[in-house]
Design an enzyme around this catalytic site. Structure first.
Site, PDB file in Angstrom:
ATOM      1  N   TYR A  73      -2.050  -3.093 -10.994  1.00 20.98           N
ATOM      2  CA  TYR A  73      -2.109  -2.820  -9.549  1.00 20.98           C
ATOM      3  C   TYR A  73      -1.275  -3.828  -8.742  1.00 20.98           C
ATOM      4  O   TYR A  73      -0.555  -3.455  -7.818  1.00 20.98           O
ATOM      5  CB  TYR A  73      -3.575  -2.831  -9.094  1.00 20.98           C
ATOM      6  CG  TYR A  73      -3.753  -2.658  -7.611  1.00 20.98           C
ATOM      7  CD1 TYR A  73      -3.635  -1.404  -7.013  1.00 20.98           C
ATOM      8  CD2 TYR A  73      -4.048  -3.747  -6.786  1.00 20.98           C
ATOM      9  CE1 TYR A  73      -3.787  -1.251  -5.642  1.00 20.98           C
ATOM     10  CE2 TYR A  73      -4.201  -3.599  -5.424  1.00 20.98           C
ATOM     11  CZ  TYR A  73      -4.071  -2.354  -4.861  1.00 20.98           C
ATOM     12  OH  TYR A  73      -4.219  -2.202  -3.497  1.00 20.98           O
ATOM     13  N   SER A 116       0.797  -1.240   0.000  1.00 20.49           N
ATOM     14  CA  SER A 116       0.000   0.000   0.000  1.00 20.49           C
ATOM     15  C   SER A 116       0.823   1.281   0.000  1.00 20.49           C
ATOM     16  O   SER A 116       0.270   2.345  -0.257  1.00 20.49           O
ATOM     17  CB  SER A 116      -0.938   0.014   1.204  1.00 20.49           C
ATOM     18  OG  SER A 116      -2.119  -0.646   0.869  1.00 20.49           O
ATOM     19  N   VAL A 158       1.032  -3.687   3.855  1.00 22.73           N
ATOM     20  CA  VAL A 158       0.919  -4.971   4.557  1.00 22.73           C
ATOM     21  C   VAL A 158       2.191  -5.822   4.510  1.00 22.73           C
ATOM     22  O   VAL A 158       2.278  -6.835   5.191  1.00 22.73           O
ATOM     23  CB  VAL A 158      -0.247  -5.858   4.060  1.00 22.73           C
ATOM     24  CG1 VAL A 158      -1.579  -5.364   4.541  1.00 22.73           C
ATOM     25  CG2 VAL A 158      -0.224  -6.019   2.562  1.00 22.73           C
ATOM     26  N   TYR A 208      -4.031   3.221   7.555  1.00 26.37           N
ATOM     27  CA  TYR A 208      -5.291   2.474   7.599  1.00 26.37           C
ATOM     28  C   TYR A 208      -6.230   3.116   8.622  1.00 26.37           C
ATOM     29  O   TYR A 208      -6.188   4.329   8.837  1.00 26.37           O
ATOM     30  CB  TYR A 208      -5.031   0.988   7.937  1.00 26.37           C
ATOM     31  CG  TYR A 208      -4.074   0.326   6.974  1.00 26.37           C
ATOM     32  CD1 TYR A 208      -4.424   0.120   5.651  1.00 26.37           C
ATOM     33  CD2 TYR A 208      -2.825  -0.098   7.387  1.00 26.37           C
ATOM     34  CE1 TYR A 208      -3.551  -0.495   4.757  1.00 26.37           C
ATOM     35  CE2 TYR A 208      -1.946  -0.722   6.506  1.00 26.37           C
ATOM     36  CZ  TYR A 208      -2.321  -0.917   5.196  1.00 26.37           C
ATOM     37  OH  TYR A 208      -1.466  -1.518   4.323  1.00 26.37           O
ATOM     38  N   LYS A 249       0.503   3.300  -3.017  1.00 32.90           N
ATOM     39  CA  LYS A 249      -0.719   4.067  -3.324  1.00 32.90           C
ATOM     40  C   LYS A 249      -0.463   5.565  -3.328  1.00 32.90           C
ATOM     41  O   LYS A 249      -1.070   6.315  -4.086  1.00 32.90           O
ATOM     42  CB  LYS A 249      -1.814   3.737  -2.296  1.00 32.90           C
ATOM     43  CG  LYS A 249      -2.330   2.314  -2.400  1.00 32.90           C
ATOM     44  CD  LYS A 249      -3.284   1.987  -1.268  1.00 32.90           C
ATOM     45  CE  LYS A 249      -3.835   0.573  -1.381  1.00 32.90           C
ATOM     46  NZ  LYS A 249      -4.612   0.155  -0.209  1.00 32.90           N
TER      47      LYS A 249
HETATM   48  N1  GLU Z   1      -1.683  -5.347  -2.524  1.00 31.00           N
HETATM   49  C1  GLU Z   1      -2.419  -5.260  -1.317  1.00 31.00           C
HETATM   50  C2  GLU Z   1      -3.902  -5.316  -1.582  1.00 31.00           C
HETATM   51  O1  GLU Z   1      -4.379  -4.621  -2.439  1.00 31.00           O
HETATM   52  C3  GLU Z   1      -2.032  -4.005  -0.639  1.00 31.00           C
HETATM   53  C4  GLU Z   1      -2.667  -3.917   0.663  1.00 31.00           C
HETATM   54  C5  GLU Z   1      -1.925  -3.112   1.641  1.00 31.00           C
HETATM   55  O2  GLU Z   1      -0.701  -3.019   1.666  1.00 31.00           O
HETATM   56  O3  GLU Z   1      -2.673  -2.547   2.442  1.00 31.00           O
HETATM   57  O4  GLU Z   1      -4.617  -6.047  -0.969  1.00 31.00           O
END
Ligand code: GLU
Length: 309
Positions: free
Chosen positions: A193, A65, A263, A245, A68
């Site tokens: 993604y 994430s 994560v 989060y 992002k």
């Molecule tokens: N690739 C993970 C997902 O989309 C990233 C989640 C994360 O790091 O929060 O589920």
């Protein structure tokens, strides 16, 4: 690159390391479950180009994430704010990162913010490119510039493993396609993604990436303007309101700096006008943040008065 081992940072790591025993590795992406749970390392890259580190800092990990916030910066540069925020909102959510619930209850139906999965998928869908490969290559090249490293690549095993199991992310995409938030092939979007989330770097490169935000978009090491100041500011604001989060509020109170976690156990943290911090500790707390990484940032913030508030 050279990054000096620092005894003080090592001492703080030693103080918080036992927290790793209370955390859990992410296992919903099968390839992430193979990490060593006790791992904890950190690098700090200052705007004057000095760097300090502690632990096995050259162990690389996938961004998950953390990516992002980087895809958001690119897409804002590609299209401008107005267009991007027609597709994704600006509000934090108390729901988990992969929750689908608000997509249905929000009117008009658009993801609440770019840091939750729905919002991040909508953002990745907006990366400019004639096809999925060009979209990904543009993002990867942008991240290479931020990390100031040509050797950055993505982990094909993690990407494939996530692609094979991304049922919930696919559901989010189909829902958004129905509502015209995303365009084109869902499978292509999931491919870009999952590759994006699987881009790998080590903590020194992550600290350098963070330092670009600390320096308002001007790269402290290459002196190049990589991100316009306004976009760097916007990304930092999202990090404060939704970067950790549904623990972002508590993190703002206890640490008080813009940060984004993933994560995989990585955390990118930004101390404005001072430094970028890159942390890796794969044992996660129940919100999905690196448990010892948060402990480390709490101590750093308290010891050096880093809170921006
Ligand atoms: N690739 C993970 C997902 O989309 C990233 C989640 C994360 O790091 O929060 O589920």
């Amino acid at each position: 690159m050279h990054c000096k081992k620092d005894e003080q940072l090592q001492r703080i790591i030693n103080q918080v390391k036992s927290l790793t025993t209370k955390g859990k590795l992410a296992d919903y992406i099968p390839a992430l479950a193979n990490e060593n749970k006790e791992h904890l390392c950190a690098s700090i890259y200052y705007l004057d180009k000095t760097c300090v580190s502690a632990g096995d800092v050259e162990h690389s990990f996938t961004l998950q994430s953390i990516s992002k916030v980087l895809s958001l910066a690119l897409v804002l540069m590609d299209h401008g704010e107005e267009y991007v925020f027609e597709h994704v909102g600006m509000e934090p959510t108390g729901d988990p990162f992969n929750s689908i619930v608000k997509l249905e209850t929000n009117n008009p139906s658009k993801p609440l913010n770019p840091m939750i999965n729905a919002g991040a998928l909508a953002v990745t869908n907006m990366i400019k490119g004639s096809d999925k490969d060009e979209q990904f290559t543009r993002l990867l090249n942008f991240i290479k510039e931020l990390a100031d490293s040509d050797s950055i690549t993505y982990d094909t095993i993690v990407a494939q493993s996530e692609y094979n199991t991304a049922w919930l992310n696919r559901s989010l995409c189909y829902f958004m396609k129905e509502h015209d938030i995303i365009k084109g092939s869902v499978d292509h979007l999931i491919e870009v993604y999952t590759k994006q989330c699987s881009i790998k770097m080590h903590s020194i490169e992550l600290a350098k990436t963070a330092s670009v935000f600390a320096n308002n978009g001007l790269h402290p090491s290459t002196n190049k303007r990589v991100i316009p100041e306004k976009i760097a500011q916007l990304c930092k604001t999202f990090m404060v309101t939704c970067g950790m989060y549904n623990a972002s509020g508590e993190f703002a109170i206890k640490v008080g700096v813009p940060a984004k976690s993933g994560v995989s156990g990585g955390i990118l943290a930004v101390v404005p006008e001072l430094c970028g911090i890159g942390i890796f500790g794969p044992a996660l707390d129940d919100k999905g943040n690196s448990i010892a990484g948060i402990g480390l940032l709490e101590r750093l913030s308290a010891n050096y008065k880093l809170s921006i508030f």
